[in-house]
Design a protein around this motif. Structure first.
Motif, PDB file in Angstrom:
ATOM      1  N   GLU A   5      64.591  27.276  40.707  1.00 37.63           N
ATOM      2  CA  GLU A   5      65.847  26.795  41.507  1.00 37.63           C
ATOM      3  C   GLU A   5      65.906  25.198  41.240  1.00 37.63           C
ATOM      4  OE1 GLU A   5      63.784  29.101  43.204  1.00 37.63           O
ATOM      5  OE2 GLU A   5      65.292  30.693  42.453  1.00 37.63           O
ATOM      6  N   ASP A   6      64.479  24.689  41.524  1.00 41.13           N
ATOM      7  CA  ASP A   6      64.613  23.394  41.392  1.00 41.13           C
ATOM      8  C   ASP A   6      64.756  22.739  40.024  1.00 41.13           C
ATOM      9  OD1 ASP A   6      63.931  23.216  44.139  1.00 41.13           O
ATOM     10  OD2 ASP A   6      61.565  23.415  43.774  1.00 41.13           O
ATOM     11  N   TRP A   7      63.933  23.399  39.118  1.00 39.85           N
ATOM     12  CA  TRP A   7      64.035  23.084  37.720  1.00 39.85           C
ATOM     13  C   TRP A   7      65.662  23.144  37.251  1.00 39.85           C
ATOM     14  CZ3 TRP A   7      61.113  20.361  35.105  1.00 39.85           C
ATOM     15  CH2 TRP A   7      59.770  20.126  35.274  1.00 39.85           C
ATOM     16  N   LEU A   8      66.224  24.393  37.625  1.00 40.51           N
ATOM     17  CA  LEU A   8      67.739  24.388  37.117  1.00 40.51           C
ATOM     18  C   LEU A   8      68.499  23.479  37.695  1.00 40.51           C
ATOM     19  CD1 LEU A   8      68.166  28.408  37.736  1.00 40.51           C
ATOM     20  CD2 LEU A   8      67.563  27.046  35.458  1.00 40.51           C
ATOM     21  N   ALA A   9      68.353  22.858  38.981  1.00 42.61           N
ATOM     22  CA  ALA A   9      69.053  21.684  39.582  1.00 42.61           C
ATOM     23  C   ALA A   9      68.749  20.672  38.641  1.00 42.61           C
ATOM     24  CB  ALA A   9      68.594  21.529  41.119  1.00 42.61           C
ATOM     25  N   HIS A  10      67.313  20.067  38.467  1.00 47.00           N
ATOM     26  CA  HIS A  10      67.133  19.299  37.593  1.00 47.00           C
ATOM     27  C   HIS A  10      67.799  19.130  36.278  1.00 47.00           C
ATOM     28  CE1 HIS A  10      64.412  16.111  35.675  1.00 47.00           C
ATOM     29  NE2 HIS A  10      64.181  17.000  34.581  1.00 47.00           N
ATOM     30  N   CYS A  11      68.134  20.355  35.422  1.00 47.95           N
ATOM     31  CA  CYS A  11      68.603  20.338  34.314  1.00 47.95           C
ATOM     32  C   CYS A  11      70.101  19.951  34.623  1.00 47.95           C
ATOM     33  CB  CYS A  11      68.457  21.989  33.912  1.00 47.95           C
ATOM     34  SG  CYS A  11      66.899  22.241  33.479  1.00 47.95           S
ATOM     35  N   GLY A  92      60.890  34.322  37.753  1.00 45.23           N
ATOM     36  CA  GLY A  92      61.170  33.005  37.753  1.00 45.23           C
ATOM     37  C   GLY A  92      59.951  32.012  37.809  1.00 45.23           C
ATOM     38  N   ALA A  93      58.781  32.733  38.368  1.00 49.68           N
ATOM     39  CA  ALA A  93      57.427  31.850  38.617  1.00 49.68           C
ATOM     40  C   ALA A  93      56.771  31.715  36.943  1.00 49.68           C
ATOM     41  CB  ALA A  93      56.585  32.650  39.252  1.00 49.68           C
ATOM     42  N   ASP A  94      57.226  32.651  36.203  1.00 47.40           N
ATOM     43  CA  ASP A  94      56.611  32.851  34.876  1.00 47.40           C
ATOM     44  C   ASP A  94      57.540  31.783  34.095  1.00 47.40           C
ATOM     45  OD1 ASP A  94      54.546  34.630  35.230  1.00 47.40           O
ATOM     46  OD2 ASP A  94      56.085  36.238  34.867  1.00 47.40           O
ATOM     47  N   LEU A  95      58.582  31.489  34.107  1.00 50.91           N
ATOM     48  CA  LEU A  95      59.219  30.335  33.615  1.00 50.91           C
ATOM     49  C   LEU A  95      58.945  29.013  33.853  1.00 50.91           C
ATOM     50  CD1 LEU A  95      62.686  31.825  33.448  1.00 50.91           C
ATOM     51  CD2 LEU A  95      61.733  31.369  31.579  1.00 50.91           C
ATOM     52  N   VAL A  96      58.422  28.739  35.112  1.00 52.54           N
ATOM     53  CA  VAL A  96      58.355  27.375  35.630  1.00 52.54           C
ATOM     54  C   VAL A  96      57.523  26.607  34.832  1.00 52.54           C
ATOM     55  CG1 VAL A  96      57.119  26.105  37.420  1.00 52.54           C
ATOM     56  CG2 VAL A  96      58.947  27.816  38.110  1.00 52.54           C
ATOM     57  N   PRO A  97      56.150  27.061  34.386  1.00 50.06           N
ATOM     58  CA  PRO A  97      55.427  26.106  33.543  1.00 50.06           C
ATOM     59  C   PRO A  97      55.937  25.793  32.262  1.00 50.06           C
ATOM     60  CG  PRO A  97      54.263  28.107  34.228  1.00 50.06           C
ATOM     61  CD  PRO A  97      55.755  28.301  34.414  1.00 50.06           C
ATOM     62  N   HIS A  98      56.883  26.607  31.952  1.00 48.71           N
ATOM     63  CA  HIS A  98      57.625  26.131  30.364  1.00 48.71           C
ATOM     64  C   HIS A  98      58.683  25.050  30.543  1.00 48.71           C
ATOM     65  CE1 HIS A  98      55.226  29.203  28.385  1.00 48.71           C
ATOM     66  NE2 HIS A  98      55.429  30.042  29.357  1.00 48.71           N
ATOM     67  N   PHE A  99      59.196  24.990  31.734  1.00 45.82           N
ATOM     68  CA  PHE A  99      60.078  23.973  32.353  1.00 45.82           C
ATOM     69  C   PHE A  99      59.336  22.770  32.333  1.00 45.82           C
ATOM     70  CE2 PHE A  99      63.484  27.363  32.955  1.00 45.82           C
ATOM     71  CZ  PHE A  99      64.489  26.803  33.031  1.00 45.82           C
TER      72      PHE A  99
END
Length: 429
Positions: A5-11, A92-99
């Protein structure tokens, strides 16, 4: 940032525009990421039918024993739905490192939400040791972020009028943009029965291996079963795809042509085809929820897909009253959509949606009223899709039909808590 959710808000904060077509920025970041696939890649573009085609490709490949990676957009409820690895929605946790990888490789380049999230998902897929990558192209083709990947096979589904502000004013212009996903010497499957000439011309111009519905592959069928024939291969006695609707045979035919074009690298058996098409699932595509009243969910959000929805509703048989829950973006050709499905609808429930691009429920009502309509047809406005659905359920008899359609946000809004179970009130009464 350790949560999706933090990364999506950043995007969402990174770029002033929601959409900015062009490949230079996203390609530069992809090169720094070293983004590459070690397996066959199929890209799927088109106005409608992309998600269904991707789902069918995935289902057949899974039944053939392959490990698949699928990227589609947008999502209905949760962002994670945009990526499936081996048939499972990613965590979601698996996507975080790729963000985080994309952010490090960005080096100040301004990416849109779609571009950033696309790169993150492609990064995850490339690291997931898949045997086949299936990538749905966004609204465009030539200048869409997904087109930085040189696909082994390109599929173009239907070409119709949508997103004209970005893609051009007519089918020929839009077809030219979609055709930008084709590659020289590689299969280009066109499942639109009457494609724009611009698509065919582009294939010839660059020397793509063009597979056209009605020329290089075809289908036939009766009420019980259907058959597909392509270059040197035929499947007979197939059960109809589990996805409902007459247009799904066109999508299935394109998917089978794509798999046939990659046969030397990715062989599939007839049994895998039969099982895959019989088991394929995709929420929100003429999805009929069992119970009373009948409930249909469909993400039809442009005139072409609404025409298909109308035909499919017509084929369902007689219902005393059809209630329609509808929410859509303001830039859609709403007047044509109303004209096509209007004769089937007895009561409208217009809904607000939680996005700036959406037409308000009041605005939808005004545009519908401006069209003129049958005197006995009524309409109301609602704050969100679930409120609209509840109102429809309150007014519907058990023998009626409710159709929830329009934007992904409309259908997603009634799927927030899983498949609606509101029909239970009628079963209990």
């Amino acid at each position: 940032m350790d949560k999706l959710e933090d990364w999506l808000a950043h995007c969402e904060r990174l770029h002033p525009k929601t959409i900015e077509l062009g490949l230079e920025r996203v390609r530069s970041v992809a090169q720094r990421l070293g983004l590459a696939f070690g397996c066959p890649v199929i890209t799927v573009a088109g106005t409608n039918g992309k998600g269904s085609t991707c789902a069918m490709l995935e289902a057949v490949a899974l039944q053939a024993g392959y490990r698949t990676g699928v990227y589609t957009s947008p999502h209905l409820v949760h962002f994670e739905e945009r990526c499936r690895i081996h048939g499972e929605i990613v965590r979601g946790a698996d996507l975080v490192p790729h963000f985080a990888r994309v952010e490090a490789a960005r080096e100040g380049v301004s990416l849109t939400y779609f571009e950033f999230t696309t790169l993150a998902i492609l990064s995850l897929m490339a690291a997931s040791a898949v045997d086949l990558a299936i990538l749905e192209v966004g609204l465009g083709g030539r200048l869409d972020a997904v087109n930085i990947i040189d696909a082994d096979c390109a599929v173009i589904t239907s070409v119709d009028l949508d997103h004209m502000d970005y893609l051009g004013p007519d089918r020929e212009s839009i077809g030219r943009e979609k055709a930008g996903i084709m590659r020289t010497g590689r299969p280009a499957v066109v499942s639109d029965p009457v494609p724009p000439q611009s698509v065919v011309d582009r294939a010839v111009e660059i020397g793509a291996d063009l597979w056209r519905l009605g020329h290089d592959f075809n289908f036939s069928g009766d009420k019980q079963q259907w058959a597909w024939a392509g270059r040197g291969r035929r499947y007979a006695g197939l059960a109809y795809p589990a996805l409902r609707g007459a247009n799904q045979l066109i999508n299935a035919s394109g998917a089978l042509a794509a798999l046939e074009s990659l046969r030397s690298r990715l062989p599939v058996t007839a049994q895998a085809v039969r099982n895959g098409l019989a088991m394929v699932e995709l929420p929100g595509r003429f999805q009929v929820i069992p119970g009373q009243p009948a409930l249909v969910l469909d993400v039809a959000h442009n005139p072409h897909s609404v025409a298909a929805l109308t035909a499919n509703l017509d084929a369902m048989g007689f219902y005393p009253t059809t209630h329609a829950v509808f929410g859509a973006m303001a830039d859609k050709d709403l007047e044509t959509m109303f004209a096509r499905i209007g004769p089937l609808v007895d009561r409208w429930y217009f809904t607000d949606l939680p996005v700036a691009r959406a037409e308000s429920a009041q605005g939808l009502l005004a545009r519908w009223e401006a069209q003129g309509h049958r005197a006995q047809v009524s309409a109301s406005i609602h704050a969100d899709p679930m409120a609209a659905l509840r109102a429809a359920m309150a007014n519907a008899d058990p023998t009626d039909r409710i159709v929830v359609f329009g934007s992904f946000h409309t259908v997603g809004g009634v799927l927030q808590d899983g498949v609606p179970r509101l029909q239970a009130k009628h079963l209990a009464s």
